[in-house]
Design a protein around this motif. Structure first.
Motif, PDB file in Angstrom:
ATOM      1  N   VAL A 423       0.842  -1.205   0.000  1.00  0.00           N
ATOM      2  CA  VAL A 423       0.000   0.000   0.000  1.00  0.00           C
ATOM      3  C   VAL A 423       0.872   1.247   0.000  1.00  0.00           C
ATOM      4  CG1 VAL A 423      -1.655   1.358   1.346  1.00  0.00           C
ATOM      5  CG2 VAL A 423      -1.951  -1.129   1.142  1.00  0.00           C
ATOM      6  N   PHE A 424       1.865   1.261   0.863  1.00  0.00           N
ATOM      7  CA  PHE A 424       2.695   2.447   1.031  1.00  0.00           C
ATOM      8  C   PHE A 424       3.781   2.542  -0.036  1.00  0.00           C
ATOM      9  CE2 PHE A 424       0.955   1.041   5.093  1.00  0.00           C
ATOM     10  CZ  PHE A 424       0.227   2.161   5.447  1.00  0.00           C
ATOM     11  N   TYR A 425       4.250   1.390  -0.552  1.00  0.00           N
ATOM     12  CA  TYR A 425       5.168   1.426  -1.687  1.00  0.00           C
ATOM     13  C   TYR A 425       4.491   2.051  -2.907  1.00  0.00           C
ATOM     14  CZ  TYR A 425       8.443  -1.709   0.749  1.00  0.00           C
ATOM     15  OH  TYR A 425       9.345  -2.254   1.635  1.00  0.00           O
ATOM     16  N   ASN A 426       3.282   1.595  -3.208  1.00  0.00           N
ATOM     17  CA  ASN A 426       2.545   2.123  -4.360  1.00  0.00           C
ATOM     18  C   ASN A 426       2.258   3.607  -4.202  1.00  0.00           C
ATOM     19  OD1 ASN A 426       2.548  -0.453  -5.323  1.00  0.00           O
ATOM     20  ND2 ASN A 426       0.330  -0.702  -5.403  1.00  0.00           N
ATOM     21  N   SER A 427       1.809   3.988  -3.008  1.00  0.00           N
ATOM     22  CA  SER A 427       1.484   5.388  -2.764  1.00  0.00           C
ATOM     23  C   SER A 427       2.707   6.275  -2.973  1.00  0.00           C
ATOM     24  CB  SER A 427       0.939   5.554  -1.339  1.00  0.00           C
ATOM     25  OG  SER A 427       0.631   6.902  -1.072  1.00  0.00           O
ATOM     26  N   SER A 428       3.849   5.850  -2.449  1.00  0.00           N
ATOM     27  CA  SER A 428       5.073   6.641  -2.591  1.00  0.00           C
ATOM     28  C   SER A 428       5.483   6.793  -4.045  1.00  0.00           C
ATOM     29  CB  SER A 428       6.214   6.002  -1.795  1.00  0.00           C
ATOM     30  OG  SER A 428       5.945   6.031  -0.422  1.00  0.00           O
ATOM     31  N   PHE A 429       5.374   5.711  -4.803  1.00  0.00           N
ATOM     32  CA  PHE A 429       5.773   5.767  -6.209  1.00  0.00           C
ATOM     33  C   PHE A 429       4.961   6.804  -6.985  1.00  0.00           C
ATOM     34  CE2 PHE A 429       4.692   4.288 -10.537  1.00  0.00           C
ATOM     35  CZ  PHE A 429       5.932   4.450 -11.135  1.00  0.00           C
ATOM     36  N   PHE A 430       3.653   6.757  -6.858  1.00  0.00           N
ATOM     37  CA  PHE A 430       2.803   7.672  -7.624  1.00  0.00           C
ATOM     38  C   PHE A 430       2.960   9.125  -7.160  1.00  0.00           C
ATOM     39  CE2 PHE A 430       0.423   3.651  -8.304  1.00  0.00           C
ATOM     40  CZ  PHE A 430       0.459   3.646  -9.683  1.00  0.00           C
ATOM     41  N   LEU A 431       3.077   9.333  -5.855  1.00  0.00           N
ATOM     42  CA  LEU A 431       3.180  10.700  -5.341  1.00  0.00           C
ATOM     43  C   LEU A 431       4.515  11.342  -5.718  1.00  0.00           C
ATOM     44  CD1 LEU A 431       1.624  10.170  -1.798  1.00  0.00           C
ATOM     45  CD2 LEU A 431       0.633  11.511  -3.652  1.00  0.00           C
ATOM     46  N   ILE A 432       5.598  10.606  -5.545  1.00  0.00           N
ATOM     47  CA  ILE A 432       6.923  11.174  -5.835  1.00  0.00           C
ATOM     48  C   ILE A 432       7.076  11.454  -7.325  1.00  0.00           C
ATOM     49  CG2 ILE A 432       9.400  10.681  -5.817  1.00  0.00           C
ATOM     50  CD1 ILE A 432       8.956   9.131  -3.201  1.00  0.00           C
ATOM     51  N   SER A 433       6.655  10.512  -8.166  1.00  0.00           N
ATOM     52  CA  SER A 433       6.780  10.724  -9.616  1.00  0.00           C
ATOM     53  C   SER A 433       5.908  11.883 -10.087  1.00  0.00           C
ATOM     54  CB  SER A 433       6.420   9.439 -10.364  1.00  0.00           C
ATOM     55  OG  SER A 433       5.107   9.008 -10.043  1.00  0.00           O
ATOM     56  N   ALA A 434       4.718  12.034  -9.525  1.00  0.00           N
ATOM     57  CA  ALA A 434       3.845  13.149  -9.903  1.00  0.00           C
ATOM     58  C   ALA A 434       4.445  14.483  -9.485  1.00  0.00           C
ATOM     59  CB  ALA A 434       2.465  12.972  -9.270  1.00  0.00           C
ATOM     60  N   ALA A 435       5.019  14.537  -8.286  1.00  0.00           N
ATOM     61  CA  ALA A 435       5.630  15.778  -7.806  1.00  0.00           C
ATOM     62  C   ALA A 435       6.785  16.209  -8.701  1.00  0.00           C
ATOM     63  CB  ALA A 435       6.106  15.599  -6.366  1.00  0.00           C
ATOM     64  N   LEU A 436       7.631  15.266  -9.065  1.00  0.00           N
ATOM     65  CA  LEU A 436       8.770  15.590  -9.935  1.00  0.00           C
ATOM     66  C   LEU A 436       8.294  16.023 -11.321  1.00  0.00           C
ATOM     67  CD1 LEU A 436      11.237  12.688  -8.983  1.00  0.00           C
ATOM     68  CD2 LEU A 436      11.307  15.085  -8.240  1.00  0.00           C
ATOM     69  N   PHE A 437       7.272  15.345 -11.845  1.00  0.00           N
ATOM     70  CA  PHE A 437       6.749  15.700 -13.166  1.00  0.00           C
ATOM     71  C   PHE A 437       6.217  17.131 -13.191  1.00  0.00           C
ATOM     72  CE2 PHE A 437       2.810  16.083 -15.688  1.00  0.00           C
ATOM     73  CZ  PHE A 437       3.346  15.991 -16.967  1.00  0.00           C
ATOM     74  N   MET A 438       5.377  17.493 -12.206  1.00  0.00           N
ATOM     75  CA  MET A 438       4.790  18.834 -12.189  1.00  0.00           C
ATOM     76  C   MET A 438       5.836  19.913 -11.960  1.00  0.00           C
ATOM     77  SD  MET A 438       1.089  18.368 -10.278  1.00  0.00           S
ATOM     78  CE  MET A 438       1.727  17.431  -8.884  1.00  0.00           C
ATOM     79  N   GLY A 439       6.709  19.705 -10.994  1.00  0.00           N
ATOM     80  CA  GLY A 439       7.712  20.721 -10.694  1.00  0.00           C
ATOM     81  C   GLY A 439       8.660  20.971 -11.849  1.00  0.00           C
ATOM     82  N   LEU A 440       9.209  19.891 -12.425  1.00  0.00           N
ATOM     83  CA  LEU A 440      10.164  20.045 -13.523  1.00  0.00           C
ATOM     84  C   LEU A 440       9.484  20.554 -14.792  1.00  0.00           C
ATOM     85  CD1 LEU A 440      12.290  16.780 -13.008  1.00  0.00           C
ATOM     86  CD2 LEU A 440      12.870  19.129 -12.332  1.00  0.00           C
ATOM     87  N   SER A 441       8.261  20.124 -15.062  1.00  0.00           N
ATOM     88  CA  SER A 441       7.559  20.561 -16.270  1.00  0.00           C
ATOM     89  C   SER A 441       7.240  22.045 -16.226  1.00  0.00           C
ATOM     90  CB  SER A 441       6.272  19.750 -16.456  1.00  0.00           C
ATOM     91  OG  SER A 441       6.547  18.389 -16.663  1.00  0.00           O
ATOM     92  N   PHE A 442       6.773  22.538 -15.083  1.00  0.00           N
ATOM     93  CA  PHE A 442       6.482  23.962 -14.973  1.00  0.00           C
ATOM     94  C   PHE A 442       7.752  24.797 -15.032  1.00  0.00           C
ATOM     95  CE2 PHE A 442       2.143  23.036 -13.843  1.00  0.00           C
ATOM     96  CZ  PHE A 442       1.459  24.178 -14.193  1.00  0.00           C
TER      97      PHE A 442
END
Length: 490
Positions: A423-442
């Motif tokens: 549960v927590f492995y999956n949650s971490s993967f999606f949250l961290i990748s989304a944060a990096l995508f939004m920050g770097l893209s903007f």
């Protein structure tokens, strides 16, 4: 009565003062009743499994459908808001929410819960919540950032009170009677809706929203008629239907904004991906704690700890993000909060002791306060207010898809492996990748548009000093966010 007609009966421009603060109070309660409610479902997780002999995956569909419909009903909510106004939609949502939970108390199978508590209650919560967010944007202009942050504290109140109330009623009356009482509580959304009386909209926003609706269809029809085609010709009728369908999609799902506005596009994709993991701790934290030997009352207390800390942190986040230093940069604060959410999940993997879980809840609640306080404020930053309701509809229906499939897929993985750590492995993967995508893209989008502006300025004016002087002074006078230019397409 349409939104435009209803607006005419409201008071003239009461933004940021007077009745606006009563509307804000209603929005606080509304978000506690709607967004805060699904957090308590984890308290009933074990009882529902035993009652209906269901697996983790089957049981998790119930809260997943509720949360997905809560977010995904945005386009339908937008249509109702346009036709009947925010007050009517909020009150309709309260009726549906109450009806759904009352019906749930009589369910004989887990699949019936999918329909009653999942679909009906979720749709009612969607109407009440999203219409409340929309009307808040009209009542507040200068203090909009603070108002959104304060309103989101209602979610924190819900996170604090719903689990404690749920555990108490579950111990005293059982889950069926508890759901019956919840139906009565959710009817209070109607009271909040009654407070949200219509407001007179800015007159200049009406023609802008009307033009895209009328011009494409009328021009196409005029072109066909000028070529001698009869208005009853099958080809013309088919073309007209296709045009009207496109207009409806453009109006209520904001596909035109998604295709043209790069900032809205990046933000929507990032949040949609983020939601695959964001809801997992809320659904599985209590079952995870009980599975590892924590008492049921203490396990329910974990969610309340998250909500209690959020009550104080969210307004501070709103004040901080509303400072002029962060104007146009709120997306980076949002990405940082999402990143912290993802990193905090690793604490649960280390240990499942109650003291460690309390530490996890404290860190997670701080990060969640940033996500909750900034989610809709960032959306208001990247989209013009007169199209906010439409942009919100597409935004929420896309994220509802991942909210729907995230918990059941993770539940299936837990059923197969019998290991809650996934549960927590999956949650971490999606949250961290989304944060990096939004920050770097903007960041990349901002640099790209600055280079474009600089090259355009050199063509218009060879003097670099003169360009800087003329490009910065109007912004200082108007106090407009510097990020508006890079989030809007060219």
């Amino acid at each position: 009565m349409s939104q435009g007609e209803a607006a005419g009966h409201g008071t003239a421009k009461p933004q940021d003062r007077g009745w606006a603060w009563m509307v804000l109070l209603a929005a606080v309660l509304l978000q506690g009743l709607t967004l805060g409610f699904p957090c308590c479902i984890g308290v009933f997780f074990t009882d529902l499994q035993h009652e209906f002999q269901a697996s983790n995956s089957q049981t998790s569909w119930f809260p997943s459908i509720m949360v997905a419909v809560l977010h995904g009903g945005g386009p339908l909510c937008s249509i109702l808001v346009k036709q009947f106004g925010c007050r009517f939609v909020v009150m309709l949502g309260g009726l549906l929410s109450g009806l759904g939970m009352v019906s749930s108390s009589f369910c004989k199978s887990i699949s019936q819960l999918y329909l009653t508590a999942g679909l009906i209650t979720g749709l009612g919560s969607c109407f009440s919540f999203q219409a409340g967010v929309t009307v808040l944007g009209y009542y507040f202009v200068r203090w909009r950032t603070l108002a959104n942050a304060v309103a989101s504290t209602g979610v924190s109140l819900g996170f604090t009170l719903w689990p404690l109330l749920s555990q108490y009623l579950l111990d005293e009356m059982g889950w069926r009677n508890t759901f019956l009482i919840f139906g009565g509580i959710l009817l209070n959304c109607c009271v909040c809706g009654a407070i949200m009386r219509p407001i007179q909209l800015a007159s200049e926003s009406l023609p802008q929203s009307a033009k895209p609706e009328e011009e494409p269809g009328s021009r196409a029809e005029e072109a066909q008629l000028s070529n001698g085609a009869s208005p009853h010709h099958p080809m013309l009728q088919q073309h007209t239907r296709r045009t009207k369908c496109f207009q409806v999609l453009q109006k209520y799902l904001a596909f035109d904004i998604f295709c043209q506005n790069k900032g809205y596009q990046i933000y929507t994709i990032g949040v949609t991906w983020m939601m695959m993991g964001f809801a997992l701790p809320h659904v599985y934290l209590v079952p995870y704690a009980i599975h590892n030997g924590v008492e049921e009352r203490k396990a329910a207390l974990l969610i309340s700890v998250i909500g209690f800390i959020n009550i104080f942190i969210r307004p501070l986040t709103g004040l901080l993000s509303g400072h002029r230093v962060f104007t146009g940069r709120r997306i980076y604060l949002f990405s940082l909060a999402v990143l912290l959410c993802g990193l905090s999940n690793f604490i649960c993997v280390i240990s499942a002791e109650f003291s460690v879980l309390i530490l996890y809840c404290v860190i997670l609640s701080i990060a969640m306060s940033g996500v909750g306080a900034l989610t809709f404020q960032v959306l208001m930053d990247v989209v013009e207010m007169d199209r906010f309701s439409n942009a919100l509809g597409l935004f929420t229906i896309l994220e509802s898809i991942t909210l729907l499939i995230g918990p059941p897929l993770t539940g299936l993985l837990v059923d197969i492996t019998s290991d809650f750590h996934y549960v927590f492995y999956n949650s971490s993967f999606f949250l961290i990748s989304a944060a990096l995508f939004m920050g770097l893209s903007f960041c990349a989008l901002e640099k790209k548009n600055k280079l474009r502006e600089a090259s355009k300025a050199r063509l218009d004016n060879p003097s670099r000093y003169q360009y800087r002087e003329t490009s910065t002074e109007p912004k200082a006078e108007n106090q407009s966010p510097p990020a508006v230019e890079y989030i809007t397409s060219v």
